[in-house]
Design a protein around this motif. Structure first.
Motif: not given
Lengths: 271, 329, 261
Positions: C147, C79-80, C178-179, C83, C186-187, C141, C182, C67, C144-145
């Motif tokens: 992305r 992406s479809t 790597p960034q 959704v 949380p997501g 999901y 991290r 994405e 999305q996190i």
């Protein structure tokens, strides 16, 4: 052999690109009729200049004049539409872009240290992944670069633990470690607090004195006067005037240059 | 964590942008869908569950395509490969027409279930909000006791499955016995009341978290400034912090609305005949699993995308320049 | 079994039988006597959470990367699909996977053993359908996190990596990823607890996880309904709590010193 190997040894070793058949008189960087636009907006309208080895060119100009864009054209972080840029006689468009960027280092206004890596790792990453050096060799080399910018004691610190000036010095060490033939500086001190500017300029002055070829966008006129071999005033995508710094400071040919420099000086004196 | 459901909103709010060509088409389809749904509901209240279009027409179409396809398949000769291919396409058309025929026949029942889905969602989010605002204010501005109570409520409800909560209310506490007298109008069974209580209680916890995060994102200087012009603490919260914070919470509400639309389907397991359960009943009668669950998927997709568009509109309506225009979480 | 006293989740069934239970109300005695049965459900819930999260990660991570860095039909497809998966209730997805999806799930049962829970059987077809359903939904999901996390790494990081001569892939691999990983903790934490809680919806396809087994129990002993459900609710709460704390710790452990994430 590149001509920098004679003379001073404190400049990084040149890369192995031999000057096969090219005249020794070729400038290191030649920009001819460079044109660049973003959509409808033309940013560069035909830039021409040569930069010889060991020269330091300082570029000034109002915001939006195309200074940063021009730098980014040189190492092809952005593509241009017209004209040619040659490094050591070879068109940059003909080169592999990763190889080009290895030969042309860049220091950013917003520094862009890799946030997840220590100062040392920031310098070794390119050495290990681009030059395939062993971990030990890369670390030795990186340490010597950090020493050069006076940051060996902070080698194990993460970017967020360093001051702005220290970060930018790591940024310079990161670029230097790749043994670039040319270093691009994109307003390296303008994101820094005033009291941190000095340490970065000092490193840059040392590099200039050491014979590094540099293309520097900055409004630090002290640095320009002291270290630049040539000063270029850029406005609306064109070179308005170019010459030795003392000439532009003391007797500019164009009124626009005079006005701009006058304003720069007042501002920096006020600040 | 405040952003528990936020990715859903981000993703869905992108849906329109991701399909730019389909945007106006999507709006048109959405408008048509809602017109049909509302007319359908009115018709059901007036006592008619007859389809608006005769299903037989599409059934005929499906049979026609199928028969033609079979004939083509059996035709030999030089054109056989071509005919085989065309027959394949014809079978696809036949399946599609069959799907539409199926849909036409059973859509009235699904629409009836969708009514309860909408009722559960809307009441759940509104009643939930009524509880969530004091909960979140207690959590941010309360003393140690109210803060702890609020935190305990929020964490317990966010830490256990919604379905288990519905079971506690319906089977464990047998809550429906108290609602036997309230089964009138749009609420055909006491179980619906239990579901509303469940969604309210659950949604309050999630909404309180969204509002808490939103309140905390209002600069503390705002409350100080409110105190400085002589407002009391409560007045400052009421007139300065909440109006800003509730705007920040809109993305959270979008998530919550989508969450409730989807999770209202769990009311099926406490005997509420909402959209999913009405589909499940049809499935157990007809065994047409593919058709019915495909239809349910489309139905929920329509509801969720409508909710996203609606909340985007709300967000624009209440927007204040420079405030609450946060991208994502 | 000796290990068992170490954790609150752990319960020694043999000792339980020997426990004098008279001090407990009869309905709670019923719960304790049936610990074995519930513990098996707990095991299924834990294993299902793990397999679903894993499948979600394996599918969701590339989806998120596509994405951000992909283009053309592949990106549109991803992406479809995302959704659609995010818009459909999990119960519909699970029922679809179980009854409709043309996946030849194997039938039968397989035995498992977990420390503190002991051995338990898992119904294979329902378990596989639940894993695929929960896993694919979670992938949508998690995509999305990832992305969001990839996009939150500033463009300057890419430029800086490119300017020392790294290729785009090298830059993504050594600097951006790597960034981004991290930043997605949380997501990912939220997603983990969502999947854990939503395993209860596998009740709909008859998988004998924790909620289904509690249902079986309270249908059998109708006076202990509240006790059974409250007990398993506490188990769910402990699991989400432990998960959250563990991932909090992970997030701190891998945090970049002085960094903002």
């Amino acid at each position: 052999m590149s001509e920098r190997t004679d003379g001073r040894g404190d400049v990084s070793e040149p890369s192995s690109t031999a000057e096969d058949g090219r005249s020794a008189g070729d400038p290191l960087l030649r920009v001819e009729n460079l044109q660049k636009s973003y959509g409808d907006e033309t940013v560069l309208r035909g830039i021409d200049f040569d930069l010889d080895r060991r020269d330091v060119e300082v570029i000034i100009g109002p915001s939006g004049s195309g200074k940063s864009t021009m730098l980014r054209c040189v190492n092809r972080l952005t593509e241009f539409q017209g004209g040619t840029i040659s490094l050591d006689g070879e068109s940059v468009m003909a080169m592999n872009e990763n190889e080009l960027r290895r030969r042309v280092g860049m220091v950013f206004q917003d520094i862009n240290l890799f946030a997840h890596l220590t100062a040392l790792e920031n310098v070794t990453l390119g050495l290990r992944k681009v030059l395939d050096m062993s971990k030990g060799d890369a670390e030795d080399k990186a340490m010597s670069q950090l020493e050069r910018v006076g940051l060996a004691p902070q080698a194990a610190s993460y970017p967020a633990e360093l001051s702005g000036g220290q970060k930018q010095r790591v940024g310079i060490a990161r670029a230097l470690a790749m043994d670039p033939e040319l270093l691009l500086f994109d307003e390296p001190t303008s994101a820094l607090d005033p009291e941190l500017v000095g340490e970065v300029l000092e490193v840059m002055r040392d590099l200039a004195d050491g014979g590094m070829t540099m293309l520097v966008v900055t409004h630090e006129m002290g640095f320009a006067r002291r270290a630049a071999s040539s000063l270029m005033f850029l406005d609306e995508g064109k070179i308005v005037e170019r010459g030795p710094p003392e000439q532009l400071f003391d007797s500019p040919e164009r009124d626009r240059t005079r006005e701009f420099l006058a304003r720069l000086t007042t501002i920096s004196e006020e600040a | 964590m405040s952003g528990e459901r936020s990715t859903a909103r981000q993703a869905l709010s992108n849906a329109g942008r991701q399909l730019p060509a389909g945007r106006s088409l999507g709006l048109a389809v959405g408008a048509l869908f809602w017109c049909w749904l509302v007319v359908r509901w009115v018709a059901i209240w007036l006592g008619s569950k007859e389809p608006f279009f005769p299903a037989t027409f599409f059934e005929g179409l499906a049979t026609g395509f199928r028969n033609d396809g079979l004939v083509m398949q059996q035709t030999g000769g030089a054109l056989a490969p071509v005919l085989d291919f065309v027959a394949g396409v014809w079978f696809l058309f036949s399946d599609l027409a069959g799907f539409v025929a199926f849909g036409v026949e059973y859509l009235p029942e699904l629409a009836e279930g969708a009514w309860l889905t909408v009722v559960l969602t809307v009441t759940g989010i509104l009643f939930g909000l009524v509880i969530a605002v004091p909960l979140s204010v207690a959590r941010v501005y309360g003393g140690p006791v109210t803060r702890g109570l609020s935190l305990g409520y929020i964490e317990l409800l966010r830490g256990t499955p919604l379905l288990a909560q519905l079971f506690v209310l319906y089977f464990g506490l047998n809550l429906s016995q108290y609602f036997r007298g309230f089964t009138f109008g749009v609420l055909p069974s006491a179980a619906v009341w239990v579901a509303i209580v469940g969604f309210t209680v659950n949604s309050a916890a999630y909404q309180a978290e969204y509002i808490r995060a939103a309140l905390e994102s209002v600069e503390s200087g705002q409350l100080t400034a409110a105190r400085a012009i002589g407002l009391s603490r409560t007045e400052g919260i009421r007139h300065v912090v909440l109006p800003q914070g509730l705007r920040y919470a809109i993305p959270g509400w979008t998530n919550e609305l989508i969450y409730l639309i989807k999770y209202s389907s769990l009311a099926a397991f406490i005997t509420v005949v909402e959209l999913f359960e009405s589909g499940r009943i049809i499935a157990s009668d007809t065994f047409a699993y593919l058709n019915i669950y495909g239809m349910l998927a489309l139905f929920y997709l329509a509801l969720v995308l409508s909710a996203t568009l609606f909340m985007g509109w709300v967000e624009n309506r209440v927007a204040i320049p420079g405030l609450g225009v946060r991208d994502g979480r | 079994m000796v290990l068992s006293s170490a954790s609150p989740l752990v319960f020694d069934p043999i000792a339980a039988q020997a426990l004098p239970l008279e001090w407990l109300p009869p309905d709670w005695q019923f719960v304790v006597r049936n610990w074995d049965y519930l513990a098996g459900g707990l095991g299924v819930t834990i294993v299902l959470t793990a397999t679903s999260i894993l499948l979600g990660f394996l599918a969701g991570f590339p989806m998120g990367a596509i994405e951000v860095y992909g283009s053309g039909p592949l990106k549109r497809l991803v992406s479809t699909v995302g959704v659609v998966l995010r818009a459909i209730p999990i119960v519909v997805i699970l029922v679809f996977m179980f009854f409709v999806a043309p996946i030849p799930f194997p039938s039968g049962e397989f035995g498992m053993w977990l420390p503190g829970i002991g051995s338990f059987d898992i119904g294979l077809s329902a378990f596989a359908a639940a894993t695929v359903g929960l896993g694919l939904r979670s992938a949508a999901y998690q995509a999305q996190i990832f992305r969001g996390a990839l996009q939150s790494v500033s463009g300057g990081q890419m430029e800086a990596a490119r300017s020392v001569g790294m290729s785009k892939l090298q830059a993504i691999r050594h600097v951006i990823m790597p960034q981004a990983l991290r930043r997605s903790i949380p997501g990912f934490q939220n997603e983990f607890t969502i999947v854990l809680k939503d395993t209860s919806v596998a009740f709909a396809i008859g998988l004998a996880e924790l909620l289904k087994r509690s249902y079986d129990l309270f249908v059998e002993s109708t006076t202990a309904v509240l006790e059974v459900i409250l007990f398993i609710s506490i188990l769910y709460f402990i699991m989400t709590f432990v998960t959250n704390r563990t991932l909090d710790y992970l997030g701190e452990y891998y945090a970049i010193p002085g960094g903002e994430g």
